[in-house]
Design a protein around this motif. Structure first.
Motif, PDB file in Angstrom:
ATOM      1  N   VAL A  13       0.844  -1.195   0.000  1.00 11.92           N
ATOM      2  CA  VAL A  13       0.000   0.000   0.000  1.00 11.92           C
ATOM      3  C   VAL A  13       0.883   1.251   0.000  1.00 11.92           C
ATOM      4  O   VAL A  13       1.763   1.401   0.853  1.00 11.92           O
ATOM      5  CB  VAL A  13      -0.956   0.025   1.205  1.00 11.92           C
ATOM      6  N   LEU A  14       0.629   2.120  -0.954  1.00  9.44           N
ATOM      7  CA  LEU A  14       1.329   3.397  -1.084  1.00  9.44           C
ATOM      8  C   LEU A  14       0.449   4.512  -0.529  1.00  9.44           C
ATOM      9  O   LEU A  14      -0.736   4.594  -0.857  1.00  9.44           O
ATOM     10  CB  LEU A  14       1.625   3.686  -2.559  1.00  9.44           C
ATOM     11  N   LEU A  15       1.028   5.367   0.293  1.00 15.07           N
ATOM     12  CA  LEU A  15       0.361   6.602   0.685  1.00 15.07           C
ATOM     13  C   LEU A  15       0.804   7.678  -0.297  1.00 15.07           C
ATOM     14  O   LEU A  15       1.971   8.064  -0.339  1.00 15.07           O
ATOM     15  CB  LEU A  15       0.737   7.001   2.114  1.00 15.07           C
ATOM     16  N   LEU A  16      -0.125   8.152  -1.093  1.00 17.91           N
ATOM     17  CA  LEU A  16       0.160   9.129  -2.141  1.00 17.91           C
ATOM     18  C   LEU A  16      -0.465  10.460  -1.755  1.00 17.91           C
ATOM     19  O   LEU A  16      -1.659  10.524  -1.444  1.00 17.91           O
ATOM     20  CB  LEU A  16      -0.408   8.647  -3.478  1.00 17.91           C
ATOM     21  N   LEU A  17       0.325  11.504  -1.795  1.00 16.06           N
ATOM     22  CA  LEU A  17      -0.162  12.838  -1.476  1.00 16.06           C
ATOM     23  C   LEU A  17      -0.344  13.628  -2.759  1.00 16.06           C
ATOM     24  O   LEU A  17       0.595  13.802  -3.542  1.00 16.06           O
ATOM     25  CB  LEU A  17       0.810  13.571  -0.547  1.00 16.06           C
ATOM     26  N   LEU A  32       0.574  -1.816  -6.759  1.00 16.27           N
ATOM     27  CA  LEU A  32       0.383  -1.141  -5.477  1.00 16.27           C
ATOM     28  C   LEU A  32      -1.084  -0.790  -5.287  1.00 16.27           C
ATOM     29  O   LEU A  32      -1.803  -0.501  -6.250  1.00 16.27           O
ATOM     30  CB  LEU A  32       1.208   0.147  -5.426  1.00 16.27           C
ATOM     31  N   ASP A  33      -1.538  -0.818  -4.051  1.00  8.37           N
ATOM     32  CA  ASP A  33      -2.798  -0.184  -3.697  1.00  8.37           C
ATOM     33  C   ASP A  33      -2.486   1.205  -3.151  1.00  8.37           C
ATOM     34  O   ASP A  33      -1.381   1.460  -2.655  1.00  8.37           O
ATOM     35  CB  ASP A  33      -3.562  -1.008  -2.662  1.00  8.37           C
ATOM     36  N   VAL A  34      -3.462   2.098  -3.236  1.00 11.41           N
ATOM     37  CA  VAL A  34      -3.213   3.504  -2.948  1.00 11.41           C
ATOM     38  C   VAL A  34      -4.176   4.024  -1.888  1.00 11.41           C
ATOM     39  O   VAL A  34      -5.393   3.801  -1.975  1.00 11.41           O
ATOM     40  CB  VAL A  34      -3.351   4.362  -4.232  1.00 11.41           C
ATOM     41  N   VAL A  35      -3.614   4.698  -0.890  1.00  8.45           N
ATOM     42  CA  VAL A  35      -4.376   5.564   0.000  1.00  8.45           C
ATOM     43  C   VAL A  35      -3.986   6.989  -0.376  1.00  8.45           C
ATOM     44  O   VAL A  35      -2.798   7.315  -0.482  1.00  8.45           O
ATOM     45  CB  VAL A  35      -4.074   5.285   1.479  1.00  8.45           C
ATOM     46  N   HIS A  36      -4.979   7.842  -0.598  1.00  8.38           N
ATOM     47  CA  HIS A  36      -4.735   9.133  -1.230  1.00  8.38           C
ATOM     48  C   HIS A  36      -5.116  10.267  -0.292  1.00  8.38           C
ATOM     49  O   HIS A  36      -6.237  10.301   0.229  1.00  8.38           O
ATOM     50  CB  HIS A  36      -5.579   9.222  -2.510  1.00  8.38           C
ATOM     51  N   LEU A  37      -4.198  11.196  -0.081  1.00  6.47           N
ATOM     52  CA  LEU A  37      -4.484  12.430   0.642  1.00  6.47           C
ATOM     53  C   LEU A  37      -4.532  13.570  -0.370  1.00  6.47           C
ATOM     54  O   LEU A  37      -3.592  13.748  -1.145  1.00  6.47           O
ATOM     55  CB  LEU A  37      -3.409  12.720   1.693  1.00  6.47           C
ATOM     56  N   GLN A  38      -5.636  14.326  -0.362  1.00  6.28           N
ATOM     57  CA  GLN A  38      -5.814  15.417  -1.314  1.00  6.28           C
ATOM     58  C   GLN A  38      -6.185  16.699  -0.576  1.00  6.28           C
ATOM     59  O   GLN A  38      -6.877  16.659   0.436  1.00  6.28           O
ATOM     60  CB  GLN A  38      -6.936  15.100  -2.302  1.00  6.28           C
ATOM     61  N   LEU A  72      -3.682   6.272   9.647  1.00  8.58           N
ATOM     62  CA  LEU A  72      -3.930   5.429   8.481  1.00  8.58           C
ATOM     63  C   LEU A  72      -2.914   4.293   8.395  1.00  8.58           C
ATOM     64  O   LEU A  72      -3.240   3.189   7.946  1.00  8.58           O
ATOM     65  CB  LEU A  72      -3.869   6.283   7.214  1.00  8.58           C
ATOM     66  N   HIS A  73      -1.694   4.554   8.828  1.00  7.85           N
ATOM     67  CA  HIS A  73      -0.661   3.510   8.809  1.00  7.85           C
ATOM     68  C   HIS A  73      -1.029   2.352   9.733  1.00  7.85           C
ATOM     69  O   HIS A  73      -0.736   1.191   9.421  1.00  7.85           O
ATOM     70  CB  HIS A  73       0.677   4.122   9.226  1.00  7.85           C
ATOM     71  N   PHE A  78       1.665   1.110   5.490  1.00 10.51           N
ATOM     72  CA  PHE A  78       2.194   1.616   4.223  1.00 10.51           C
ATOM     73  C   PHE A  78       3.580   1.059   3.915  1.00 10.51           C
ATOM     74  O   PHE A  78       4.443   0.974   4.781  1.00 10.51           O
ATOM     75  CB  PHE A  78       2.264   3.144   4.252  1.00 10.51           C
ATOM     76  N   ALA A  79       3.767   0.713   2.642  1.00 12.33           N
ATOM     77  CA  ALA A  79       5.088   0.322   2.166  1.00 12.33           C
ATOM     78  C   ALA A  79       5.923   1.530   1.785  1.00 12.33           C
ATOM     79  O   ALA A  79       7.160   1.458   1.746  1.00 12.33           O
ATOM     80  CB  ALA A  79       4.954  -0.609   0.957  1.00 12.33           C
TER      81      ALA A  79
END
Length: 416
Positions: A13-17, A32-38, A72-73, A78-79
């Motif tokens: 899982v990637l944390l993407l900003l 990868l799976d994505v957790v997204h902060l916008q 969230l972690h 998160f990887a």
């Protein structure tokens, strides 16, 4: 009883900003799976179904982002974490350091975000330092001019997209420039909530040709992916990019040596960097650097020429994955040219886009304006009206193809 089928292995899982659809798709393509902060003001709801979770938060509130990421972690483990969007780079690095993940350095993204702090660090290196001052009033500009001469450049310490950059040729222009600085500091521009201007600096104007150096670092070793020539207009807005830059071997070596020395000095160790320089009679002048891939979709130009995808490499490296293999390049050179308005007005029509796209060597044509839009000569990157990308066996051929395409497109304005 038939034993239950083994569970499918969990994807990293990637944390993407603040990622675009393009970057989210690349992450998913890497497995990868994505957790997204916008940021709430720049969020894209169409990305939500692609992500395990999508959270709206103030990306400039670094402690708040770190606290959100910690929670969230606990859930996702998160990887890696990363961003290639300027307002989010400092928070992304802070999260990586807090969670023990791969980070560009120890505070280097935040350092590079603040051009005044970057100058303060460079002041400690006799070979990298250059004259400058924080700009709190016209007297600061006069002091720098007294030491280094005219003309001067006034620019935001945390600006982006060429917003608010001013050249002052002499003391007679300083009062007007100072008023324009004060106007910019009021943050009336369209992206003020995510790209606020908080201060200015002043430095001598460096005459010469402009370039960017696109690097990818691992363990403190810097791989130069390309030196890119920048075409710049009268308001310091970038009007095009040429890959590779048409530099002779000696000047290219001087550029590369100065940039890698700079990256070493500021402590950038991992991932992409985009560093801008001016090459003139006095040598190589460092303009600024960022711990991210280059803007204006420069990574896509590099992929056309090198087959390597800087954005995909950034995502993989952040998560501890091998870098993806290169694809086959489409040409030895690629050129991007932007479409610009030469006067203010309302657009009646844009003609010739299909003809431009059909010309030999033209890779793509995109136009972002249309009938009814109000346009003006660009004073920031977001006021450009479209782009043309061409490829060729060398930079000259690609540039010629892009120029032919530019001439084929006509922006017709409504009569006043």
């Amino acid at each position: 009883m038939t034993p239950p089928a083994p569970a499918a292995p969990r994807r990293p899982v990637l944390l993407l900003l603040s990622g675009s659809r393009r970057v989210v798709d690349k992450a998913l393509g890497l497995g990868l799976d994505v957790v997204h902060l916008q940021a709430p003001t720049m969020s894209d709801a169409s990305l939500d179904p692609l992500c395990l979770r999508s959270v709206r938060t103030d990306l400039l509130d670094v402690p708040g982002v770190v606290a959100t990421a910690r929670a969230l972690h606990e859930e996702f483990g998160f990887a890696g974490v990363c961003s290639n969007h300027e307002p989010a780079c400092a928070a992304s690095e802070a999260v990586a350091l807090d969670l023990g993940l791969t980070a560009p350095g120890t505070g280097v993204a935040a350092l590079l975000r603040d051009k005044a702090r970057t100058h303060e660090v460079l002041d400690k290196s006799p070979s990298l330092r250059s004259p400058w001052a924080r700009l709190n009033g016209p007297e600061d500009a006069l002091r720098v001019a007294g030491a280094a001469g005219w003309p001067l450049i006034l620019k935001p310490v945390d600006g982006s997209a060429s917003l608010g950059v001013l050249k002052v040729d002499g003391p007679e222009g300083l009062d007007d420039a100072w008023q324009r600085v004060r106007d910019t500091l009021r943050n009336g521009h369209r992206y003020h909530e995510v790209l606020p201007v908080t201060g200015y600096l002043v430095e001598p104007f460096a005459a010469g040709e402009e370039f960017s150096v696109e690097t990818f670092s691992r363990g403190g070793a810097h791989e130069v992916r390309a030196v890119v020539r920048k075409l710049v207009g009268g308001a310091f807005v970038e009007t095009g990019h040429l890959v590779p830059a048409d530099l002779d071997a000696g000047r290219r070596r001087a550029v590369v040596d100065r940039v890698t020395a700079f990256l070493d000095h500021v402590g950038l160790c991992e991932g992409p960097a985009h560093t801008e320089v001016i090459v003139g009679e006095t040598g190589v002048h460092l303009v600024e650097s960022h711990a991210r891939t280059g803007g204006d979709e420069i990574p896509a130009l590099l992929t056309l020429v090198t087959g390597r995808d800087m954005e995909a490499d950034m995502l993989a490296h952040a998560c501890g994955l091998p870098l993806p293999p290169p694809v086959r390049p489409l040409g030895a050179a690629a050129v991007k040219r932007y479409l610009l308005a030469d006067r203010a007005g309302r657009v009646a029509a844009v003609d010739g886009t299909a003809e431009a796209a059909a010309l030999p060597g033209v890779h793509s044509v995109r136009v972002w304006t249309g009938p009814g839009d109000t346009v003006r000569p660009a004073t920031a990157s977001w006021e450009r009206l479209g782009e043309i990308v061409a490829v060729g066996p060398d930079t000259g051929a690609a540039a010629a193809a892009a120029e032919r395409a530019c001439r084929a497109i006509t922006l017709r304005m409504e009569e006043q």
